[in-house]
Enzyme design. Structure first.
Site, PDB file in Angstrom:
ATOM      1  N   HIS A 187       0.847  -1.191   0.000  1.00  0.00           N
ATOM      2  CA  HIS A 187       0.000   0.000   0.000  1.00  0.00           C
ATOM      3  C   HIS A 187       0.887   1.246   0.000  1.00  0.00           C
ATOM      4  CE1 HIS A 187       0.991   0.323   4.238  1.00  0.00           C
ATOM      5  NE2 HIS A 187       0.403  -0.834   4.512  1.00  0.00           N
ATOM      6  N   HIS A 240       4.072   1.348   2.239  1.00  0.00           N
ATOM      7  CA  HIS A 240       5.208   0.601   1.698  1.00  0.00           C
ATOM      8  C   HIS A 240       5.872   1.386   0.560  1.00  0.00           C
ATOM      9  CE1 HIS A 240       2.455  -2.803   3.085  1.00  0.00           C
ATOM     10  NE2 HIS A 240       3.474  -2.826   3.925  1.00  0.00           N
ATOM     11  N   CYS A 250       0.546  -8.738  17.356  1.00  0.00           N
ATOM     12  CA  CYS A 250       1.910  -8.229  17.492  1.00  0.00           C
ATOM     13  C   CYS A 250       2.935  -9.351  17.527  1.00  0.00           C
ATOM     14  CB  CYS A 250       2.039  -7.403  18.774  1.00  0.00           C
ATOM     15  SG  CYS A 250       1.049  -5.907  18.812  1.00  0.00           S
ATOM     16  N   LYS A 302      -5.213   7.032  10.168  1.00  0.00           N
ATOM     17  CA  LYS A 302      -4.179   6.223   9.555  1.00  0.00           C
ATOM     18  C   LYS A 302      -4.787   5.353   8.463  1.00  0.00           C
ATOM     19  CE  LYS A 302      -0.887   2.520  10.439  1.00  0.00           C
ATOM     20  NZ  LYS A 302      -0.432   1.471  11.374  1.00  0.00           N
TER      21      LYS A 302
END
Length: 654
Positions: A21, A24, A132, A299
């Site tokens: 996306h 990147h 995570c 974001k």
């Protein structure tokens, strides 16, 4: 690497559980621009990028798609590799953590740390976040939730291997304090120091039992365990250089700069330097941290429907315009907003009105007054000397800022010169000099303008390679390949007069045509002022059946399996519930749904549901809802749609 100065820049290796996306693309373009710039400065540069392919998220994503982890990794890694040439990135190495040489290097690295006494076996119970892929302490949790994913972690107790990271806390703090450039911008240096000061640095769990996870690199000292994904991934920065015996490692590692987004600060700023210290290796030169690209102050996330497809932007606006916007719009280290309107505004203002207009004016005058040949300058007057000093100051700031990842500031310094040159054209009025027969003054004015344009084009090559090449061609110059420049960019800022008189110039230039903002309001054409839309008769052949949809319509929907973590009544609406839903993302979604008549909030926790994940966020009675939970109803009853099986959150529905 002989005696030539070297420069090593790395992107993070991108995790293959999602598609490439804008984030990147930005990181890769920044790395490419930095490597190109260093090459222009006369240094031997090396750009490393690649993909991170081990860990539990890969296993979960592959299971959701019904493929093996290897099949998923091969397919997604190919997508990241294919993106690079399309965004103009010229890399020296694309590494995969499934490469045999990388896996051998990881095992050698772990064995070295183990032999040094800094890896030990122990039992640990902790709060584990699968998103995570790490344990959290009670202190790190926020209201019992993972701070990244906003979901409750799973308590796991198991025997594992641990890295004595706490042993190196004092050394790391002193190293950061003694080397201000080690982590930059400064806010991330301060954030790292605050993490170290917040409490004793705990030891790091660096293994996963094969009974729970076998998709990883086997520990060299215990075949029943695989390496923790971060301990594996970080080693790529040296395995790609052939550590420990490889000549590239000896030549490039002393000048290593890492480039990351702020969400992976802790592994790079704390895990990695302490790992290197434990292995007896020197730390990297600097860690350079950038912010997020935001859409509507949020974001970007594909699942939120606000992600930007970099290839789509490039197809419409061109690669160089896209690269310029990324480097000019984001002040490195801070967040920045992305919109197509902002990109078009930047193109029209900076590239069309300023730079493109300057090229067009100067080349047109050179064609008219000098027969499209570079004129020979006479002795510089006071105004030409002033322009030289202005250019020297602009190029000096550009080079200093670009070297320190201040790309936006560097480009603004360059544009101060571009705007000043446009003002000089107006003030010097070459057309009047021609009418007055002041040939020497006219040719000197045009020469200084052309020479400044040549230098501007060279400075823009790291940002806009193709456009810079066209600019130099229009100026009767060229860009030697493969990148063998007669003078480094450092020398270029001091040297004037390298543009050869008599060289053939292009008679005109149209580098960046202006664009109008796109109409994104829908399929209907906009009405002109003072007119009304005409009704168009619909024939039986043209009329669609009610409810009929094409297969392409269904493909637009992003349907995913979700898990409701918790639910509560909407304070302003009796029929609405506010649900937190895990879709396998970094953060849980807030979805407002009309379930209150049929479900109690406490009955929903842990329920699997199907979610339309790519709906644009909308406010329902003051609460922003980020998706839709699918249900079936008869009018009197309502039921949640759910998968028939234990699929993980985020699994695609097709």
């Amino acid at each position: 690497m002989d005696k030539k100065k070297t420069f090593f820049i790395s992107t993070p290796i991108y995790y293959v559980n999602s598609h490439p996306h804008l984030g990147h693309a930005y990181t890769s373009v920044v790395a490419d621009a930095a490597a190109r710039f260093r090459r222009l400065m006369g240094e031997e540069s090396f750009l490393l990028t690649g993909t991170d392919e081990h860990g539990e998220k890969i296993v979960q994503t592959a299971a959701g798609e019904g493929v093996s982890p290897r099949e998923l990794a091969d397919r997604m890694s190919a997508k990241f590799r294919a993106l690079l040439p399309r965004i103009g990135v010229e890399h020296n190495r694309f590494i995969r953590t499934t490469d045999p040489e990388h896996q051998a290097a990881v095992q050698r690295f772990m064995q070295k740390v183990y032999d040094n006494g800094d890896i030990y076996f122990g039992e640990y119970g902790g709060h584990y976040c699968y998103g995570c892929e790490r344990f959290y302490t009670e202190k790190e949790l926020e209201n019992g939730l993972c701070p990244q994913h906003r979901s409750a972690p799973t308590y796991i107790s198991e025997r594992n291997y641990f890295f004595r990271m706490s042993k190196y806390q004092d050394w790391l703090k002193q190293h950061i304090l003694a080397h201000p450039e080690f982590i930059r911008p400064e806010r991330y240096r301060n954030e790292t120091l605050a993490l170290l000061d917040s409490g004793a640095l705990e030891d790091l769990c660096v293994s996963r039992p094969k009974s729970r996870l076998d998709w990883g690199i086997e520990l060299p000292f215990d075949k029943n365990f695989v390496c923790y994904v971060w301990f594996d991934a970080l080693v790529n920065y040296i395995s790609a250089l052939g550590w420990p015996e490889g000549k590239p490692f000896a030549g490039y590692w002393p000048e290593a700069r890492h480039l990351i987004a702020k969400d992976i600060l802790k592994p790079h700023a704390i895990f990695w330097p302490t790992m290197l210290r434990a292995a007896g290796l020197e730390p990297f030169r600097s860690l350079n941290v950038h912010g997020y690209w935001l859409s509507r102050e949020t974001k970007m996330s594909k699942s939120l429907g606000n992600a930007v497809d970099p290839l789509g932007m490039i197809e419409v606006h061109g690669l160089d315009v896209f690269r310029y916007f990324l480097l000019r719009e984001m002040r490195f280290g801070s967040d920045a907003g992305f919109s197509e309107e902002a990109l078009i505004a930047r193109r029209n203002s900076d590239l069309a009105n300023d730079l493109g207009n300057l090229f067009s004016r100067v080349l047109a005058m050179a064609a008219r007054y000098c027969g499209s040949r570079v004129p020979a300058p006479a002795e510089y007057g006071a105004e030409e000397i002033r322009l030289r000093e202005l250019a020297l100051r602009s190029f000096t700031i550009f080079q200093e800022e670009f070297a320190g990842f201040g790309f936006s500031v560097a480009l603004e310094a360059l544009w101060e010169l571009v705007r000043s040159l446009n003002q000089h054209v107006d003030a010097s009025a070459p057309w009047n000099l021609f009418k007055q027969g002041k040939t020497a003054e006219l040719e000197t004015t045009l020469y200084i303008l052309l020479e400044c344009l040549r230098k501007i084009a060279l400075h823009l090559w790291p940002v806009m390679p193709a456009s810079a090449g066209r600019m130099l061609e229009q100026l009767g110059s060229s860009l030697p390949l493969p990148y063998v420049f007669p003078h480094s960019l450092r020398e270029e800022r001091e040297l004037f007069g390298l543009l050869k008189p008599g060289a053939i110039l292009a008679p005109s230039s149209n580098l960046f045509p202006r664009l109008e903002s796109p109409d994104r309001e829908g399929p209907l054409p906009a009405k002109s002022k003072g007119t009304s839309a005409k009704k168009v008769p619909v024939t039986p052949e043209a009329r669609e059946l009610p409810g009929q949809a094409e297969y392409s319509d269904f493909q637009k929907l992003d349907l995913r399996v979700g898990c409701i973590l918790e639910a509560e009544k909407h304070p302003e609406a009796d029929k609405l519930l506010i649900c937190k839903v895990d879709l396998g993302e970094e953060e849980a979604r807030v979805i407002v749904s009309g379930l209150a008549e049929f479900y109690k909030p406490g009955d929903l926790a842990g329920r699997r549901v199907i979610v339309v994940a790519n709906l644009a966020p909308r406010k329902l009675r003051g609460v922003s809802s980020q998706g839709m939970i699918l249900t079936a109803e008869t009018g009197k009853t309502l039921a949640l749609l759910a998968p028939d099986g234990p699929l993980p959150p985020g699994a695609k529905v097709s």
